[in-house]
Design a protein around this motif. Structure first.
Motif, mmCIF file in Angstrom:
data_model
loop_
_atom_site.group_PDB
_atom_site.id
_atom_site.type_symbol
_atom_site.label_atom_id
_atom_site.label_comp_id
_atom_site.label_asym_id
_atom_site.label_seq_id
_atom_site.Cartn_x
_atom_site.Cartn_y
_atom_site.Cartn_z
ATOM 1 N N PHE A 153 0.832 -1.200 0.000
ATOM 2 C CA PHE A 153 0.000 0.000 0.000
ATOM 3 C C PHE A 153 0.868 1.252 0.000
ATOM 4 N N ILE A 154 0.329 2.297 -0.583
ATOM 5 C CA ILE A 154 0.987 3.601 -0.611
ATOM 6 C C ILE A 154 0.335 4.458 0.456
ATOM 7 N N LYS A 155 1.118 5.072 1.312
ATOM 8 C CA LYS A 155 0.565 5.876 2.392
ATOM 9 C C LYS A 155 -0.181 7.090 1.831
ATOM 10 N N ASP A 161 -0.640 10.068 -9.008
ATOM 11 C CA ASP A 161 -0.535 9.221 -10.204
ATOM 12 C C ASP A 161 0.921 8.845 -10.488
ATOM 13 N N LYS A 162 1.832 9.788 -10.268
ATOM 14 C CA LYS A 162 3.249 9.509 -10.533
ATOM 15 C C LYS A 162 3.800 8.457 -9.577
ATOM 16 N N VAL A 163 3.428 8.554 -8.316
ATOM 17 C CA VAL A 163 3.903 7.578 -7.337
ATOM 18 C C VAL A 163 3.339 6.198 -7.641
ATOM 19 N N LYS A 164 2.047 6.130 -7.963
ATOM 20 C CA LYS A 164 1.431 4.839 -8.294
ATOM 21 C C LYS A 164 2.109 4.202 -9.505
ATOM 22 N N ALA A 165 2.395 5.012 -10.503
ATOM 23 C CA ALA A 165 3.067 4.491 -11.693
ATOM 24 C C ALA A 165 4.481 4.019 -11.360
ATOM 25 N N LEU A 166 5.179 4.773 -10.505
ATOM 26 C CA LEU A 166 6.545 4.421 -10.110
ATOM 27 C C LEU A 166 6.575 3.096 -9.343
ATOM 28 N N VAL A 167 5.625 2.916 -8.424
ATOM 29 C CA VAL A 167 5.565 1.682 -7.633
ATOM 30 C C VAL A 167 5.291 0.483 -8.539
ATOM 31 N N LYS A 168 4.313 0.624 -9.410
ATOM 32 C CA LYS A 168 3.961 -0.475 -10.311
ATOM 33 C C LYS A 168 5.121 -0.828 -11.231
ATOM 34 N N GLU A 169 5.773 0.192 -11.786
ATOM 35 C CA GLU A 169 6.911 -0.024 -12.672
ATOM 36 C C GLU A 169 8.061 -0.704 -11.929
ATOM 37 N N GLY A 170 8.320 -0.266 -10.714
ATOM 38 C CA GLY A 170 9.397 -0.847 -9.927
ATOM 39 C C GLY A 170 9.160 -2.305 -9.617
ATOM 40 N N LEU A 171 7.928 -2.655 -9.274
ATOM 41 C CA LEU A 171 7.586 -4.049 -8.973
ATOM 42 C C LEU A 171 7.733 -4.934 -10.208
ATOM 43 N N GLU A 172 7.225 -4.438 -11.336
ATOM 44 C CA GLU A 172 7.275 -5.234 -12.568
ATOM 45 C C GLU A 172 8.707 -5.438 -13.052
ATOM 46 N N LYS A 173 9.576 -4.446 -12.826
ATOM 47 C CA LYS A 173 10.984 -4.599 -13.209
ATOM 48 C C LYS A 173 11.672 -5.702 -12.414
ATOM 49 N N LYS A 174 11.182 -5.938 -11.212
ATOM 50 C CA LYS A 174 11.745 -6.982 -10.364
ATOM 51 C C LYS A 174 11.054 -8.334 -10.561
ATOM 52 N N GLY A 175 10.201 -8.395 -11.562
ATOM 53 C CA GLY A 175 9.535 -9.660 -11.852
ATOM 54 C C GLY A 175 8.305 -9.921 -11.012
ATOM 55 N N GLY A 182 -6.338 -0.881 -6.265
ATOM 56 C CA GLY A 182 -7.521 -0.081 -5.969
ATOM 57 C C GLY A 182 -7.210 0.967 -4.930
ATOM 58 N N SER A 183 -8.224 1.729 -4.541
ATOM 59 C CA SER A 183 -8.059 2.809 -3.569
ATOM 60 C C SER A 183 -8.971 2.582 -2.370
ATOM 61 N N ILE A 184 -8.523 3.044 -1.227
ATOM 62 C CA ILE A 184 -9.334 2.990 -0.007
ATOM 63 C C ILE A 184 -9.509 4.423 0.475
ATOM 64 N N LYS A 185 -10.745 4.888 0.570
ATOM 65 C CA LYS A 185 -11.019 6.260 0.975
ATOM 66 C C LYS A 185 -10.671 6.489 2.438
ATOM 67 N N SER A 186 -10.342 7.724 2.757
ATOM 68 C CA SER A 186 -9.950 8.065 4.127
ATOM 69 C C SER A 186 -11.066 7.770 5.120
ATOM 70 N N GLU A 187 -12.332 7.945 4.687
ATOM 71 C CA GLU A 187 -13.452 7.657 5.575
ATOM 72 C C GLU A 187 -13.483 6.187 5.987
ATOM 73 N N VAL A 188 -13.137 5.323 5.034
ATOM 74 C CA VAL A 188 -13.107 3.883 5.309
ATOM 75 C C VAL A 188 -11.932 3.547 6.228
ATOM 76 N N ILE A 189 -10.788 4.197 5.980
ATOM 77 C CA ILE A 189 -9.597 3.988 6.830
ATOM 78 C C ILE A 189 -9.910 4.360 8.271
ATOM 79 N N ASP A 190 -10.576 5.512 8.452
ATOM 80 C CA ASP A 190 -10.921 5.961 9.801
ATOM 81 C C ASP A 190 -11.956 5.043 10.448
ATOM 82 N N LYS A 191 -13.007 4.715 9.691
ATOM 83 C CA LYS A 191 -14.101 3.913 10.253
ATOM 84 C C LYS A 191 -13.632 2.528 10.677
ATOM 85 N N LYS A 192 -12.832 1.898 9.848
ATOM 86 C CA LYS A 192 -12.358 0.545 10.150
ATOM 87 C C LYS A 192 -11.041 0.534 10.919
#
Length: 284
Positions: A153-155, A161-175, A182-192
Motif C-alpha cells: 500500500f501507498i501511504k 498518479d506519478k507515485v502509483k506508476a513508479l511503484v507499479k513499474e518498480g515491482l514489474e521490473k523486479k519480476g 484499488g483505492s481505499i477512501k480516508s473515511e473507510v480507513i478511519d471507520k475501520k
C-alpha cells in the motif's frame, strides 16, 4: 484559568489517524502486535480473536521459561473471551484451570476484571507436538506450487498518479506481477481503523487502550512529573491521544501543535520506543 492534563501518546497525531514509526521498547516483556503480555500473563482484548490467544497460551506453556502457571486476564466485555480461551485449552486436553479470581478495578472500581491461572495438563507435550505437526502438514499442502504474494500500500500523503506508476513499474521490473489494485477512501480507513490495526503495537497506546491498561514505568513517570502514576490515574488527569482531543476540545492538528510545544519545553518523558507521556497545559 489553566487546565492541566497528562496524556499518553505513541506518536504525533495527524489529521486523520495516529500512528508511529517505532516499536514498543519495553524490556520487561517482548510485545507482539495486538496483545499485551508478560512472561507469565496474557491480557485478552478484542484486538485479536480467541484462537489467537489460545495459540499464544499454548506456545507460552510449551516454553520452558514460562512459570508453572500462566495467567489469562481480561476486563469487562473481554471476560467472556478469557473463559473461552480456557475452555479451548481444557477441551484440547492441554491445560487445567488451577485458580480463578474476579475483582473490581479502575478509578471508581467501575471495571470488572477476571484472571484465570492455567497449568499444563498431563500429556501436554504429546498433544501439542501432534497439533504442530498437523499444522505444518496443512501449511505445506496449502503453499505447495504457489508463489509468494504480498499486499503493498501507498501511504495517504504519497498517493499521486506519478507515485502509483513508479511503484507499479518498480515491482514489474523486479519480476513481480500486480494482480489487482484499488483505492481505499480516508473515511473507510478511519471507520475501520485500518492504520491503527496495522500499527497496533504503537497505535494502541494513542487511540485504543486506556492509560490504566498500559504497562507504564511508574518510576519514570514520577521522576518527570513529581506525581505517582497510580495517583494520576485516580485523579483522572491522564489520557491517550484520542481521548485527550475530546477532553480538551482539540482537533488532531491542534493537539499536534500542543505536543510540539510540550516537547520544546521538555515537559515529556520517554517510556520506550515510540512511547511517550507529556504534560499538556491549556488556558481556558
Amino acid at each position: 484559568l489553566k487546565l492541566q492534563f497528562l496524556y499518553l501518546i505513541a506518536t504525533r497525531p495527524t489529521s486523520r489517524h495516529t500512528m508511529s514509526d517505532a516499536k514498543d521498547g519495553s524490556k520487561k516483556a517482548q510485545r507482539r502486535p495486538g496483545v499485551e503480555r508478560a512472561d507469565d500473563r496474557i491480557n485478552v482484548s478484542a484486538a485479536k480473536d480467541i484462537s489467537f490467544y489460545a495459540d499464544l497460551a499454548k506456545k507460552m506453556l510449551a516454553d520452558p521459561k514460562t512459570p508453572d502457571t500462566l495467567e489469562i486476564a481480561g476486563l469487562d466485555s473481554d471476560i467472556s473471551s478469557v473463559m473461552a480461551v480456557a475452555d479451548i485449552l481444557r477441551e484440547q486436553k492441554l491445560a487445567e484451570v488451577s485458580k480463578l479470581n474476579t475483582d473490581l478495578v479502575g478509578k471508581n472500581s467501575d471495571s470488572a476484571k477476571m484472571s484465570l491461572w492455567v497449568k499444563k495438563a498431563d500429556g501436554f507435550d504429546a498433544v501439542y507436538a501432534s497439533q504442530l505437526a498437523e499444522k505444518a502438514d496443512k501449511l505445506k499442502e496449502r503453499v505447495s506450487g504457489q508463489k509468494n504474494r504480498a499486499f503493498v500500500f501507498i501511504k495517504p500523503h504519497a498517493v499521486t498518479d506519478k507515485v502509483k506508476a513508479l511503484v507499479k513499474e518498480g515491482l514489474e521490473k523486479k519480476g513481480v506481477k500486480v494482480l489487482s489494485e484499488g483505492s481505499i477512501k480516508s473515511e473507510v480507513i478511519d471507520k475501520k481503523k485500518l492504520i491503527d490495526r496495522h500499527y497496533y503495537a504503537i497505535a494502541s497506546k494513542a487511540t485504543i487502550l486506556k492509560p490504566k491498561e498500559l504497562n507504564v514505568p511508574a518510576d519514570k513517570f514520577k521522576e518527570q512529573f513529581g506525581l505517582e502514576w497510580s495517583e494520576a490515574l485516580e485523579k483522572g488527569v491522564v489520557y491517550n491521544a484520542m481521548d485527550a482531543c475530546k477532553e480538551l476540545g482539540l482537533t488532531a492538528d491542534e493537539l499536534d501543535a500542543e505536543w510540539g510545544r510540550c516537547k520544546k519545553e521538555k515537559k515529556l518523558v520517554k517510556f520506550g520506543g515510540g512511547f511517550y507521556c507529556g504534560l499538556i497545559e491549556i488556558e481556558g
